[in-house]
Write an enzyme that holds these catalytic residues in place. Sequence first.
Site, PDB file in Angstrom:
ATOM      1  CB  CYS A  18      -1.020  -0.202   1.163  1.00 42.70           C
ATOM      2  SG  CYS A  18       0.146   0.285   2.867  1.00 42.70           S
ATOM      3  CG  HIS A  20       3.215  -0.781  12.483  1.00 41.50           C
ATOM      4  ND1 HIS A  20       4.622  -1.118  12.414  1.00 41.50           N
ATOM      5  CD2 HIS A  20       2.497  -1.397  11.823  1.00 41.50           C
ATOM      6  CE1 HIS A  20       4.652  -2.328  11.745  1.00 41.50           C
ATOM      7  NE2 HIS A  20       3.445  -2.508  11.164  1.00 41.50           N
ATOM      8  CG  HIS A  76      -1.293  -4.114  15.864  1.00 38.74           C
ATOM      9  ND1 HIS A  76      -0.838  -2.822  15.148  1.00 38.74           N
ATOM     10  CD2 HIS A  76      -0.825  -5.041  14.837  1.00 38.74           C
ATOM     11  CE1 HIS A  76      -0.626  -3.133  14.103  1.00 38.74           C
ATOM     12  NE2 HIS A  76      -0.597  -4.170  13.789  1.00 38.74           N
ATOM     13  CD  GLU A 107      -2.948   1.431  13.360  1.00 46.14           C
ATOM     14  OE1 GLU A 107      -3.838   1.932  13.042  1.00 46.14           O
ATOM     15  OE2 GLU A 107      -2.456   0.208  12.335  1.00 46.14           O
ATOM     16  CB  CYS A 119      -5.897   1.986   5.708  1.00 43.34           C
ATOM     17  SG  CYS A 119      -5.257   0.647   4.840  1.00 43.34           S
ATOM     18  CB  SER A 163       1.211  -8.998   8.526  1.00 43.75           C
ATOM     19  OG  SER A 163       0.477  -8.266   7.855  1.00 43.75           O
ATOM     20  CB  SER A 164      -2.802  -6.697  12.122  1.00 42.06           C
ATOM     21  OG  SER A 164      -4.404  -6.640  12.251  1.00 42.06           O
ATOM     22  CG  ASN A 165      -2.190  -6.045   6.131  1.00 36.73           C
ATOM     23  OD1 ASN A 165      -2.249  -6.592   4.766  1.00 36.73           O
ATOM     24  ND2 ASN A 165      -1.359  -5.619   6.670  1.00 36.73           N
ATOM     25  CB  SER A 206       4.041  -5.317   4.864  1.00 33.68           C
ATOM     26  OG  SER A 206       3.270  -6.161   5.518  1.00 33.68           O
TER      27      SER A 206
END
Length: 338
Positions: A21, A83, A133, A135, A203, A231-233, A276
């Site tokens: 992204c 983050h 996390h 973030e 996002c 990686s959360s996403n 990522s």
Amino acid sequence: MGAMTASSGRRVLLAAPRGYCAGVDRAVLAVEKALEQYGAPVYVRHEIVHNKYVVQTLEKKGAIFVERTEEVPPGNIVMFSAHGVAPSVHEEAKRGRLATIDATCPLVTKVHKEAVRFAKQDYDILLIGHEGHEEVIGTTGEAPDHIQLVDGPEDVDKVEVRDPSKVVWLSQTTLSVDETMETVGALKKRFPQLVSPPSDDICYATQNRQLAVKQMGAQADLVIVVGSRNSSNSKRLVEVAKQAGAAQAHLVDFADEIDEAWLEGVSTVGLTSGASVPEVLVEQVLEWLAQRGFEDVEIVKAAEESITFSLPKELRRDLRAEAAALVAERGGTGTAQE
């Protein structure tokens, strides 16, 4: 890669968009630019993005990843990851006589600013996200006395607020859209006057990648998500694929982690990657699948992405000189190349 019509009975549905992204692209470029401009070492607090391959590649170029600001010797450059970090981390860097580069994703910065604004208005802020996390830690640090974490719908009954008429929800940017809205729905049942953020916190890239997976998940027997386990996403993409109807969905860092047993009885494989993940890792999976008869590739396009972010403004300054000056002004040992 253009769309191809399946002829062998075995096909790959390739998600678009996928991979980097704008925030990740900016952060990785920032590390590369800093190394090019200032020379090694450049310290990075925490992984710049949550991807094993990216971190290993940057380490080979001279980046040094640390978990705590205190690990960086005085007089050096430290970069903050995409983050985001709490204000206290910026203060730690000042005390440590470090020059800083803030590579926080602008969309995460937006959530930080929302937290500060609502805290100043004395709202109770319900931050939807996953405990621990980076973030979430960074956002909470902006207004720790006003923010409480809500880690999914099951946490809603534990929430306590001072004034039900002054409650707002914010969210971690990399969550599942569906899971977040389920949590918001439960919160609104408890707090009917709950205020929503002025714009969606999740996002655009997270939403677009989840949308593509939803479209292909119902058609795929197996979905492979390329991404790291921290990686959360990327983990959310696995969940979304299963919810969309995929019989199997697995997360892998590299092609050689794929288990051939997953292909048993499979005619359609869905393939995507977290925000990522560099495209080279997806290409390696495509090659691995092609060698096993999955040569036909069909693009599943959910959205167009054209957003870009400018590099951190700190890269326009002589940070080595600034770091040396901090040491000289505030005393202590250390050099810019220590």
